[in-house]
Design a protein around this motif. Sequence first.
Motif, PDB file in Angstrom:
ATOM      1  N   LEU A  38       6.946  -9.377   6.776  1.00 33.15           N
ATOM      2  CA  LEU A  38       7.073  -8.179   5.968  1.00 33.15           C
ATOM      3  C   LEU A  38       6.808  -8.610   4.530  1.00 33.15           C
ATOM      4  N   ALA A  39       5.747  -8.098   3.927  1.00 36.27           N
ATOM      5  CA  ALA A  39       5.365  -8.509   2.580  1.00 36.27           C
ATOM      6  C   ALA A  39       6.350  -7.985   1.544  1.00 36.27           C
ATOM      7  N   GLY A  40       6.623  -8.804   0.547  1.00 32.50           N
ATOM      8  CA  GLY A  40       7.488  -8.402  -0.559  1.00 32.50           C
ATOM      9  C   GLY A  40       6.706  -8.139  -1.822  1.00 32.50           C
ATOM     10  N   LYS A  41       5.442  -8.584  -1.826  1.00 27.93           N
ATOM     11  CA  LYS A  41       4.597  -8.448  -3.009  1.00 27.93           C
ATOM     12  C   LYS A  41       3.141  -8.391  -2.557  1.00 27.93           C
ATOM     13  N   GLY A  42       2.299  -7.724  -3.344  1.00 27.85           N
ATOM     14  CA  GLY A  42       0.878  -7.663  -3.029  1.00 27.85           C
ATOM     15  C   GLY A  42       0.436  -6.259  -2.691  1.00 27.85           C
ATOM     16  N   THR A  43      -0.852  -6.121  -2.376  1.00 33.19           N
ATOM     17  CA  THR A  43      -1.408  -4.800  -2.110  1.00 33.19           C
ATOM     18  C   THR A  43      -2.321  -4.801  -0.893  1.00 33.19           C
ATOM     19  N   LEU A  44      -2.431  -3.623  -0.304  1.00 39.88           N
ATOM     20  CA  LEU A  44      -3.408  -3.311   0.739  1.00 39.88           C
ATOM     21  C   LEU A  44      -4.167  -2.104   0.229  1.00 39.88           C
ATOM     22  N   LYS A  45      -5.497  -2.223   0.095  1.00 39.21           N
ATOM     23  CA  LYS A  45      -6.317  -1.119  -0.393  1.00 39.21           C
ATOM     24  C   LYS A  45      -7.265  -0.664   0.708  1.00 39.21           C
ATOM     25  N   VAL A  46      -7.355   0.657   0.878  1.00 35.47           N
ATOM     26  CA  VAL A  46      -8.197   1.239   1.914  1.00 35.47           C
ATOM     27  C   VAL A  46      -9.074   2.316   1.277  1.00 35.47           C
ATOM     28  N   THR A  47     -10.393   2.214   1.469  1.00 31.13           N
ATOM     29  CA  THR A  47     -11.324   3.202   0.922  1.00 31.13           C
ATOM     30  C   THR A  47     -12.002   3.956   2.062  1.00 31.13           C
ATOM     31  N   ILE A  48     -11.897   5.302   2.017  1.00 30.42           N
ATOM     32  CA  ILE A  48     -12.533   6.164   3.003  1.00 30.42           C
ATOM     33  C   ILE A  48     -12.939   7.460   2.310  1.00 30.42           C
ATOM     34  N   GLU A  49     -14.096   7.981   2.617  1.00 23.59           N
ATOM     35  CA  GLU A  49     -14.614   9.220   2.032  1.00 23.59           C
ATOM     36  C   GLU A  49     -14.487   9.241   0.501  1.00 23.59           C
ATOM     37  N   ASP A  50     -14.935   8.195  -0.148  1.00 20.96           N
ATOM     38  CA  ASP A  50     -14.973   8.086  -1.622  1.00 20.96           C
ATOM     39  C   ASP A  50     -13.602   8.084  -2.284  1.00 20.96           C
ATOM     40  N   SER A  51     -12.543   7.874  -1.540  1.00 24.52           N
ATOM     41  CA  SER A  51     -11.200   7.761  -2.112  1.00 24.52           C
ATOM     42  C   SER A  51     -10.597   6.425  -1.720  1.00 24.52           C
ATOM     43  N   THR A  52      -9.887   5.814  -2.652  1.00 22.52           N
ATOM     44  CA  THR A  52      -9.208   4.547  -2.387  1.00 22.52           C
ATOM     45  C   THR A  52      -7.707   4.777  -2.424  1.00 22.52           C
TER      46      THR A  52
END
Length: 198
Positions: A58-72
């Motif tokens: 289980l992450a305590g820090k950091g990011t997950l970014k997801v881009t779909i249909e021109d939105s992130t």
Amino acid sequence: MNSIRFTKWLISFVLLFSVMISSCQKDENVKDMDVVKQTAITDSVSTLSIINTPGNFLAGKGTLKVTIEDSTYTFDAATDSVAFINVNNGDNKYFGITAINKAHTMSFGISSIGFASSDTENKVAGSQFLFHMDDKKPVLQYTLSKYTDQDDSGKISLEKYNDENLIAKGTFTTFLAKDDKVNSPFYPVEGSFELQLK
């Protein structure tokens, strides 16, 4: 074909269920991360008779970014629940990332067959992106369709994995549809992640 579809469904369910459990625990300000991780793993995986392997975080820090249909869309592990999970289902081994935002209005999961390790690239086995807009609108759901060609399912690339405080760093690409019909359009999805324990 039904066996493959069931396996994809099962892995997606385990990943999303795990993160929902850990999200609830995160919202309750549980301070002992080892207890949170062990409870999430035990509650979600043992219920389905799937033997989990080491490497569930289980992450305590950091990011997950997801881009779909021109939105992130960004999941921030400091406030949202983001987990990196390894699952052993009989002879099949999977790893994946799953996330749910603090408001419980958006969740994402992606999985791959194989072992997680640094400098690897594996095919996407399952993926799902859910949005709960409000009570008047139904849930918006993007999923990896059974009509996707196996070679077009996408890839997860791990640059680093389980390196001191770093859980995982990498990128992924896949194609998701809004429904599971033969002629449904597919939307390209790109993402990146850099997750740390604390």
